[in-house]
Write an enzyme that holds these catalytic residues in place. Structure first.
Site, PDB file in Angstrom:
ATOM      1  N   ASP A 115      34.430  15.722   4.415  1.00 19.60           N
ATOM      2  CA  ASP A 115      35.033  16.587   3.323  1.00 19.60           C
ATOM      3  C   ASP A 115      36.509  16.898   3.674  1.00 19.60           C
ATOM      4  OD1 ASP A 115      32.833  16.602   1.528  1.00 19.60           O
ATOM      5  OD2 ASP A 115      31.728  17.925   2.810  1.00 19.60           O
ATOM      6  N   GLU A 148      17.934  16.692  11.677  1.00 15.65           N
ATOM      7  CA  GLU A 148      19.551  16.816  11.733  1.00 15.65           C
ATOM      8  C   GLU A 148      19.747  18.014  12.466  1.00 15.65           C
ATOM      9  OE1 GLU A 148      21.911  15.309   8.850  1.00 15.65           O
ATOM     10  OE2 GLU A 148      23.306  16.992   8.742  1.00 15.65           O
ATOM     11  N   PHE A 171      24.419  26.193  -0.514  1.00 20.48           N
ATOM     12  CA  PHE A 171      24.512  24.930   0.019  1.00 20.48           C
ATOM     13  C   PHE A 171      24.718  23.942  -1.364  1.00 20.48           C
ATOM     14  CE2 PHE A 171      21.981  25.785   4.225  1.00 20.48           C
ATOM     15  CZ  PHE A 171      23.343  25.509   4.720  1.00 20.48           C
ATOM     16  N   HIS A 178      14.518  12.657   6.381  1.00 24.93           N
ATOM     17  CA  HIS A 178      15.273  13.126   7.338  1.00 24.93           C
ATOM     18  C   HIS A 178      15.649  14.690   7.124  1.00 24.93           C
ATOM     19  CE1 HIS A 178      18.960  13.078   9.984  1.00 24.93           C
ATOM     20  NE2 HIS A 178      19.370  13.857   8.878  1.00 24.93           N
ATOM     21  N   SER A 213      12.951  12.243  10.809  1.00 25.94           N
ATOM     22  CA  SER A 213      14.093  12.545  11.795  1.00 25.94           C
ATOM     23  C   SER A 213      14.714  13.670  11.261  1.00 25.94           C
ATOM     24  CB  SER A 213      15.303  11.372  11.525  1.00 25.94           C
ATOM     25  OG  SER A 213      15.527  11.361  10.287  1.00 25.94           O
TER      26      SER A 213
HETATM   27  C1  FAD Z   1      23.428  12.372   5.537  1.00 23.85           C
HETATM   28  C2  FAD Z   1      24.776  13.028   5.515  1.00 23.85           C
HETATM   29  C3  FAD Z   1      25.189  13.567   6.612  1.00 23.85           C
HETATM   30  C4  FAD Z   1      26.574  14.218   6.702  1.00 23.85           C
HETATM   31  N1  FAD Z   1      26.923  14.631   7.759  1.00 23.85           N
HETATM   32  C5  FAD Z   1      28.412  15.086   7.916  1.00 23.85           C
HETATM   33  C6  FAD Z   1      28.863  15.243   9.188  1.00 23.85           C
HETATM   34  O1  FAD Z   1      28.424  15.159  10.201  1.00 23.85           O
HETATM   35  N2  FAD Z   1      29.990  15.962   8.955  1.00 23.85           N
HETATM   36  C7  FAD Z   1      30.810  16.140   7.902  1.00 23.85           C
HETATM   37  O2  FAD Z   1      32.047  16.499   7.977  1.00 23.85           O
HETATM   38  N3  FAD Z   1      30.337  15.740   6.789  1.00 23.85           N
HETATM   39  C8  FAD Z   1      28.958  15.015   6.682  1.00 23.85           C
HETATM   40  N4  FAD Z   1      28.374  14.751   5.297  1.00 23.85           N
HETATM   41  C9  FAD Z   1      29.278  15.223   4.284  1.00 23.85           C
HETATM   42  C10 FAD Z   1      30.254  14.041   3.879  1.00 23.85           C
HETATM   43  O3  FAD Z   1      31.235  13.662   4.817  1.00 23.85           O
HETATM   44  C11 FAD Z   1      30.692  14.371   2.325  1.00 23.85           C
HETATM   45  O4  FAD Z   1      29.616  14.322   1.405  1.00 23.85           O
HETATM   46  C12 FAD Z   1      31.974  13.607   1.821  1.00 23.85           C
HETATM   47  O5  FAD Z   1      32.435  14.119   1.085  1.00 23.85           O
HETATM   48  C13 FAD Z   1      31.736  12.002   1.682  1.00 23.85           C
HETATM   49  O6  FAD Z   1      31.360  11.213   2.574  1.00 23.85           O
HETATM   50  P1  FAD Z   1      30.914   9.769   2.396  1.00 23.85           P
HETATM   51  O7  FAD Z   1      30.650   9.296   3.715  1.00 23.85           O
HETATM   52  O8  FAD Z   1      29.672   9.592   1.487  1.00 23.85           O
HETATM   53  O9  FAD Z   1      32.504   9.096   1.700  1.00 23.85           O
HETATM   54  P2  FAD Z   1      32.731   8.017   0.727  1.00 23.85           P
HETATM   55  O10 FAD Z   1      31.545   6.931   0.993  1.00 23.85           O
HETATM   56  O11 FAD Z   1      33.956   7.619   1.151  1.00 23.85           O
HETATM   57  O12 FAD Z   1      32.611   8.427  -0.758  1.00 23.85           O
HETATM   58  C14 FAD Z   1      33.420   9.625  -1.064  1.00 23.85           C
HETATM   59  C15 FAD Z   1      33.840   9.824  -2.485  1.00 23.85           C
HETATM   60  O13 FAD Z   1      34.872   8.625  -2.786  1.00 23.85           O
HETATM   61  C16 FAD Z   1      34.451   7.546  -3.487  1.00 23.85           C
HETATM   62  N5  FAD Z   1      34.896   6.430  -2.997  1.00 23.85           N
HETATM   63  C17 FAD Z   1      34.218   5.687  -1.744  1.00 23.85           C
HETATM   64  N6  FAD Z   1      35.001   4.622  -1.620  1.00 23.85           N
HETATM   65  C18 FAD Z   1      35.901   4.460  -2.556  1.00 23.85           C
HETATM   66  C19 FAD Z   1      36.888   3.301  -2.866  1.00 23.85           C
HETATM   67  N7  FAD Z   1      37.132   2.435  -2.236  1.00 23.85           N
HETATM   68  N8  FAD Z   1      37.754   3.694  -3.991  1.00 23.85           N
HETATM   69  C20 FAD Z   1      37.546   4.752  -4.650  1.00 23.85           C
HETATM   70  N9  FAD Z   1      36.751   5.724  -4.330  1.00 23.85           N
HETATM   71  C21 FAD Z   1      35.895   5.336  -3.147  1.00 23.85           C
HETATM   72  C22 FAD Z   1      32.893   7.702  -3.461  1.00 23.85           C
HETATM   73  O14 FAD Z   1      32.202   7.289  -4.767  1.00 23.85           O
HETATM   74  C23 FAD Z   1      32.672   9.351  -3.443  1.00 23.85           C
HETATM   75  O15 FAD Z   1      33.057   9.765  -4.529  1.00 23.85           O
HETATM   76  C24 FAD Z   1      27.227  14.438   5.421  1.00 23.85           C
HETATM   77  C25 FAD Z   1      26.756  13.780   4.152  1.00 23.85           C
HETATM   78  C26 FAD Z   1      25.533  13.332   4.142  1.00 23.85           C
HETATM   79  C27 FAD Z   1      24.735  12.814   2.779  1.00 23.85           C
END
Ligand code: FAD
Length: 304
Positions: A121, A29, A231, A281, A27
């Site tokens: 983020d 991105e 990055f 990916h 895939s």
């Molecule tokens: C494949 C991929 C695609 C991405 N695409 C984008 C994009 O399109 N746009 C963008 O803005 N960013 C994108 N990101 C970046 C991403 O948004 C960041 O890495 C962000 O900081 C974390 O997102 P997450 O969904 O992993 O968050 P979460 O899963 O919420 O985790 C974030 C942090 O919080 C902690 N955490 C999670 N749940 C809890 C809880 N219940 N209690 C306490 N701590 C918790 C986790 O351990 C982690 O340290 C992408 C990242 C990846 C890997």
């Protein structure tokens, strides 16, 4: 099959129906461009990548600003015009749950069936830590719940082979990943990494913790030394010493950097495929050359 039939078939497909068939997915991105010229370049890139028969492509969701609204339209346009299965990224940043519900409805009506549910983020600013929007969400696991309850989407979630930068330890990070999967995530796409050891350790630990869904490896082709350093400083990944030394030794010669970067990615992907990776990916940065070179060199059968 006619193009219209192919579009219809692709549009109704879910990524999880391609996974677990014994062949990896491949895939690509993209991010929504800011300008018309950027869109023209992106569709040239998509045309270049089309012959590689991608399993699916995905479109990121901006951290803020005007490109955010473009994700829904771009994903729908790719499915419609290019007949490629497409996934929309969606984040919690700056949105209430009601606003996110509205975006999910738009995606569903536009025929999009795959969503990568992310926290996002922190907005640039003095806090440096994620602050949830009032009426919104603090973690991706909550977004996964909403996506799941709103429509019958196929949901992907993010994973971090080297640990998420904010997390205190990798085991805790994996517990949080399990929560996302338990809430409805049906596959994981990882952050970029350059040392497969990190991926295998992450995958093994995830399996031991009962995370059984497919785990797709995020691959970033190295095109430029200063860009890759930027990055990795943002996402907390590391670059193997030998690779960094090689890249720095040819830093002034862009074609030599390119050749070293492609060589590393091809070796990395071959090893991942040999070790049964569920999918590759590619973070394309809206450019086709490196991804085409890597996928052609790999010459691997994949699911599409
Ligand atoms: C494949 C991929 C695609 C991405 N695409 C984008 C994009 O399109 N746009 C963008 O803005 N960013 C994108 N990101 C970046 C991403 O948004 C960041 O890495 C962000 O900081 C974390 O997102 P997450 O969904 O992993 O968050 P979460 O899963 O919420 O985790 C974030 C942090 O919080 C902690 N955490 C999670 N749940 C809890 C809880 N219940 N209690 C306490 N701590 C918790 C986790 O351990 C982690 O340290 C992408 C990242 C990846 C890997």
């Amino acid at each position: 099959m006619s193009q219209a039939a192919a579009i219809q078939q692709n549009a109704s497909m879910r990524i999880d129906s391609l996974l677990g068939r014994g062949l990896p997915t491949i895939s690509f991105e993209f991010f929504p461009p800011k300008t018309e010229a950027g869109f023209a370049q992106l569709f040239n890139t998509i045309n270049d990548l089309h012959p590689l028969k991608p399993s699916y492509v995905s479109v990121t969701y901006g951290a803020g600003g005007s490109t955010r609204e473009k994700t829904v339209a771009l994903v729908a346009r790719i499915q419609r015009e290019s007949a490629i299965l497409a996934m929309a990224h969606l984040t919690c940043v700056g949105h209430t749950a009601d606003e996110i519900s509205g975006i999910l409805d738009e995606l569903w009506v536009a025929g999009v069936r795959n969503v990568l549910a992310l926290r996002g983020d922190p907005m640039a600013g003095p806090q440096g830590q994620f602050i949830s929007t009032p009426g919104g969400f603090g973690h991706a696991s909550e977004l996964v719940q909403l996506v799941r309850s709103r429509h019958d989407f196929c949901i992907g979630v993010a994973g971090y082979p080297e640990g998420h930068p904010e997390c205190l330890n990798r085991t805790r990070d994996l517990e949080m990943l399990k929560q996302k999967v338990d809430n409805g995530g049906s596959f994981v796409v990882t952050q970029l990494f350059f040392d497969n050891y990190d991926f295998y350790r992450f995958r093994d630990q995830a399996r031991k913790m009962g995370i059984t869904v497919p785990i797709i490896a995020g691959i970033m082709p190295i095109l430029n030394v200063s860009q890759i350093k930027r990055f990795i400083s943002m996402c907390g990944a590391k670059i193997p010493h030998q690779l960094l030394t090689k890249l720095e030794s040819v830093e002034q010669d862009p074609e030599a950097v390119y050749a070293a970067g492609i060589k590393h990615s091809v070796e990395q992907c071959r090893d991942l495929v040999a070790h049964g990776v569920d999918g590759l990916h590619f973070y394309t940065l809206n450019k086709s050359r490196a991804t085409v070179d890597i996928v052609r060199a790999l010459d691997v059968k994949h699911a599409y």
